[in-house]
Structure formats: structure tokens, C-alpha cells
Design a protein around this motif. Structure first.
Motif, short mmCIF file in Angstrom:
data_model
loop_
_atom_site.label_atom_id
_atom_site.label_comp_id
_atom_site.label_asym_id
_atom_site.label_seq_id
_atom_site.Cartn_x
_atom_site.Cartn_y
_atom_site.Cartn_z
N ARG A 60 14.16 11.85 -12.12
CA ARG A 60 14.00 10.40 -12.26
C ARG A 60 13.17 9.83 -11.12
NH1 ARG A 60 15.36 7.02 -15.83
NH2 ARG A 60 16.38 8.70 -16.96
N ALA A 61 13.39 10.34 -9.92
CA ALA A 61 12.60 9.88 -8.78
C ALA A 61 11.13 10.25 -8.97
CB ALA A 61 13.14 10.48 -7.48
N GLU A 62 10.89 11.42 -9.52
CA GLU A 62 9.51 11.88 -9.75
C GLU A 62 8.79 10.95 -10.73
OE1 GLU A 62 8.90 15.74 -11.69
OE2 GLU A 62 7.68 16.29 -9.96
N ALA A 63 9.51 10.48 -11.75
CA ALA A 63 8.91 9.57 -12.72
C ALA A 63 8.55 8.24 -12.06
CB ALA A 63 9.87 9.34 -13.88
N ASP B 72 0.83 -1.21 0.00
CA ASP B 72 0.00 0.00 0.00
C ASP B 72 0.86 1.26 0.00
OD1 ASP B 72 -2.44 -1.41 0.10
OD2 ASP B 72 -2.24 -1.66 2.27
N ARG B 73 1.97 1.18 0.73
CA ARG B 73 2.86 2.34 0.85
C ARG B 73 4.25 1.99 0.31
NH1 ARG B 73 -0.67 2.51 5.14
NH2 ARG B 73 0.34 0.64 5.91
N VAL B 74 4.84 2.92 -0.43
CA VAL B 74 6.17 2.74 -0.98
C VAL B 74 6.99 4.00 -0.69
CG1 VAL B 74 7.58 2.31 -3.03
CG2 VAL B 74 5.32 1.24 -2.82
N ALA B 75 8.16 3.83 -0.09
CA ALA B 75 9.07 4.95 0.13
C ALA B 75 10.08 4.98 -1.01
CB ALA B 75 9.81 4.79 1.46
N VAL B 76 10.24 6.15 -1.62
CA VAL B 76 11.22 6.32 -2.69
C VAL B 76 12.37 7.14 -2.15
CG1 VAL B 76 11.66 7.26 -4.99
CG2 VAL B 76 9.46 6.16 -4.49
N LEU B 77 13.54 6.49 -2.03
CA LEU B 77 14.73 7.17 -1.56
C LEU B 77 15.52 7.69 -2.75
CD1 LEU B 77 13.99 5.37 0.91
CD2 LEU B 77 16.44 5.19 1.39
N ALA B 78 15.83 8.97 -2.74
CA ALA B 78 16.61 9.56 -3.84
C ALA B 78 17.18 10.89 -3.39
CB ALA B 78 15.74 9.77 -5.08
N SER B 79 18.28 11.29 -4.01
CA SER B 79 18.87 12.59 -3.71
C SER B 79 18.17 13.67 -4.53
CB SER B 79 20.36 12.59 -4.03
OG SER B 79 20.57 12.54 -5.44
N THR B 80 18.37 14.91 -4.14
CA THR B 80 17.77 16.02 -4.88
C THR B 80 18.31 16.09 -6.29
OG1 THR B 80 19.44 17.49 -3.92
CG2 THR B 80 17.32 17.39 -2.81
N VAL C 94 16.41 4.96 -5.65
CA VAL C 94 16.74 5.50 -6.96
C VAL C 94 18.08 6.23 -6.86
CG1 VAL C 94 16.02 7.05 -8.81
CG2 VAL C 94 14.30 5.81 -7.48
N GLY C 95 19.07 5.78 -7.61
CA GLY C 95 20.36 6.46 -7.57
C GLY C 95 21.51 5.55 -7.92
#
Length: 358
Positions: free
Chosen positions: A48-51, A35-43, A101-102
Motif C-alpha cells: 500500500r505504501a508503494e502505491a 517538492d519532497r514527501v516522506a512516506v512513513l509505513a511499516s514493512t 500510511v497505516g
């Protein structure tokens, strides 16, 4: 549509490494029931993280963005603790998941965050660097750095799948792409000589992210790693061969306070390991010399500061392969045939370092 390759990684927790272009929409399918997904990414990787987040949201997932520092500076216990705090605040349960993501540092951290949260939740690495695709994201090794050394704190926690979207390489800085090729070259020497032949035929194509050569090199390297880790997840045996060149490389990274690219350090470490193999009477001179020739053709460093040897030796003594006071090195007996060299003398180690010192 671009061809998509699935490379299986076996073992008790089998999964596929997916290689191709335009793979963002596939991330949700790897996480059924979350149900919930955490997306780890740098600024730096916001777009790419937004996609990835958009694809998850479109599939009905509740997404939490967790921003992490760039590169190795993010692989700290403090950053991991901040991530866990955010997972707790968002109410993450064992059925939820993490997507990292990274580059290699981000996937190492993301995997460790997932491994420790509730003693292990599902995770998917979406590597955006060549290094991440061929090395860090494959195999289930996760971890952070401490003052004691690189990756000494971590866990073996395989992902449920890996998405290697080659589109990410088109905007990768040239130096980062080239650094990632050091791990590919390593795979060539320890297991798949076709990698070396391909690079030698056209080093320029090997560094062009849009070339068919780069895709072939990535798939070769992933298959090498998948074959090794599928039968030895926890590095109790054959998986140690993947550390060829890494004992000195990790020492360089520590001495440099993790400001050196991992691949650059591995490049120097490979030349050192080859020379150590030669001096120990294990490897012929031509194959040892071939290391430096190929790495130099790619523009990678093959030397390091002569005066740094005492600090490097001290750092190597806390390497993960060491047993007590005895250093252990992965060496080559011949091309694509590895072994361990245990307890080499300090004189032999110093003599090998002279070959890479400047």
C-alpha cells in the motif's frame, strides 16, 4: 467508479476526510508545492505504501520512504527521532510534507513527526485500519507513548486532508476490523444512536468490510468526530466526550504494555464507563446494559482481570483528563447526552470495576 464522500472538518485549519475506494491517486493533490514527501509505513504495509509512493512520484514529487515498526511498538521517541534524522538527511524544508500510511499508531506517529519537524510541516494520514479511519486519523491529535503512559507526549497538528480508502479494509484481519468497531460503538452512545440501531439489526454485516453497513458506520463515526473536533481542536471543552470509555482503556493498554488492541481495551472501557454512569445515578440500567450487549454481539471483550484493579487505578491517575489528584470520567446521563464525573470515590470506582472483572 465508486462514490466518494467528502466529510468536512471545520476550525481554523479546515480540511476534508475523503471516504471511498481507489483513492491513492488523490494524495498528491492535497500537497501542492511540496517538492519532497516522506512516506512513513511499516514493512507489513509495503504494497500500500508503494502505491502511494508511485502516485506521488508520478506527480513529480521526490519521495523518501521511512520504515517504522508495526503497531504501538513504533510509537516511541526513538522511532520519532529516527524519522527526524531521515528528514534532515533528505533536506526537508517547511514546504515539504509527510504522508503516514497505516493504522492508528502509524498516523499518530506520522502526525507527531510532522508536527515537530521545523515546528510543523503539512501531513496527510492514509489510514489502513477501521480504527485509523474513524478515530486516530481524524482530529489532529498526534503523539507517542512513553513509560508514563499512552499518548502523554504529542501535539495538536491537523492534517491537510485524510484519505480513507476502503480497499484497505478488504485485507484487514477480522480481529483488527472488529476492534475498530469499538470506537464506532462509542460514537453511537455519545452522539449518534443510528449507529447502534444499524449494528443491532445485523451485527454480521457490521463486521463485513465489503458491506454497505460498514461504509455507513464509518461515515457516521467520522461525522460525529468531525462535528466535535471542528469546534474544539485542543480538547478544552466538548472534545473530551470522545474519551468516553478511554480512561480505563488507556490504563489497560499500559498494564498490558500496549500488546492489547486499542479497540479491545476501549470495549472494556465502554462497559466500565456505562456501569460507572449507572452507579453514579446518571444512566438508566437498560442503556448501561446495552453497551455490553452490542459489543458482545460484535465479538469484542467486555471483561478484564479482577486482580488488575490496583494497577489500573494507579495508571488512571495519570490520565490526561485528571486534574491534580482528582480523576475525571466522561459519563452518560442518557443516550447521546454526555457529562463529566469529577472526583468519584475509590469505592464507587471499584464497584463499577466489579461489573467488568473476571
Amino acid at each position: 467508479m465508486d462514490e466518494i464522500t467528502h466529510i468536512p472538518v471545520g476550525g481554523e485549519q479546515a480540511y476534508d476526510v475523503v471516504v471511498g475506494r481507489g483513492l491513492t491517486d488523490q494524495v498528491s493533490a492535497l500537497l501542492p508545492g511540496a517538492d519532497r514527501v516522506a512516506v512513513l509505513a511499516s514493512t507489513a504495509l509495503f504494497a500500500r505504501a508503494e502505491a502511494v509512493e508511485a502516485a506521488l512520484s508520478a506527480a513529480g514529487r521526490q519521495v523518501t520512504r521511512i520504515e517504522i515498526p508495526d503497531a504501538e511498538s513504533g510509537k516511541t521517541v526513538e522511532t520519532a527521532a529516527e524519522c527526524w534524522d531521515q528528514l534532515g538527511a533528505a533536506g526537508f524544508t517547511r514546504s515539504d510534507a509527510v504522508v503516514a500510511v497505516g493504522g492508528g499508531a502509524a498516523t499518530d506517529l506520522g502526525g507527531y513527526v510532522a508536527a515537530a519537524w521545523l515546528r510543523g510541516v503539512r501531513w496527510v494520514p492514509v489510514p489502513t485500519s477501521l480504527l485509523g479511519m474513524v478515530d486516530a486519523a481524524v482530529g489532529g491529535k498526534t503523539g507517542i507513548n512513553t513509560a508514563a503512559g499512552k499518548n502523554l507526549v504529542g501535539a495538536f497538528h491537523p492534517p491537510v486532508g485524510v484519505l480513507c480508502d476502503l480497499d484497505a479494509l478488504d485485507t484487514l484481519p477480522v480481529k483488527d476490523l472488529t476492534a475498530g468497531l469499538a470506537e464506532v460503538v462509542k460514537c453511537g452512545f455519545i452522539a449518534e444512536p443510528a449507529i447502534l440501531d444499524l449494528i443491532e439489526r445485523d451485527p454480521q454485516a457490521a463486521a463485513d468490510p465489503k458491506s454497505s453497513a460498514v461504509r455507513s458506520l464509518i461515515e457516521y463515526a467520522i461525522r460525529v468526530k468531525a462535528d466535535v473536533v471542528g469546534g474544539d481542536l485542543k480538547e478544552s471543552g466538548r472534545r473530551e466526550i470522545l474519551n468516553y470509555g478511554h480512561t480505563l482503556a488507556h490504563a489497560i493498554e499500559k498494564v498490558e504494555y500496549y500488546t492489547w488492541r486499542h479497540g479491545d481495551a476501549v470495549s472494556v472501557g465502554l462497559v466500565y464507563a456505562a456501569e460507572l454512569s449507572r452507579l453514579a445515578g446518571r444512566l438508566d440500567a437498560a442503556t448501561a446494559a446495552r453497551h455490553g450487549e452490542i459489543l458482545s454481539a460484535l465479538g469484542l471483550p467486555t471483561r478484564y482481570a479482577a486482580g488488575a484493579w490496583p494497577d489500573l487505578l494507579a495508571a488512571m491517575r495519570v490520565d490526561k483528563k485528571a486534574r491534580g489528584s482528582r480523576l475525571r470520567f466522561v459519563v452518560l446521563d442518557r443516550l447521546a447526552e454526555t457529562d463529566l464525573l469529577e472526583g468519584p470515590s475509590d469505592d464507587l470506582l471499584a464497584e463499577a470495576y466489579a461489573a467488568v472483572a473476571n
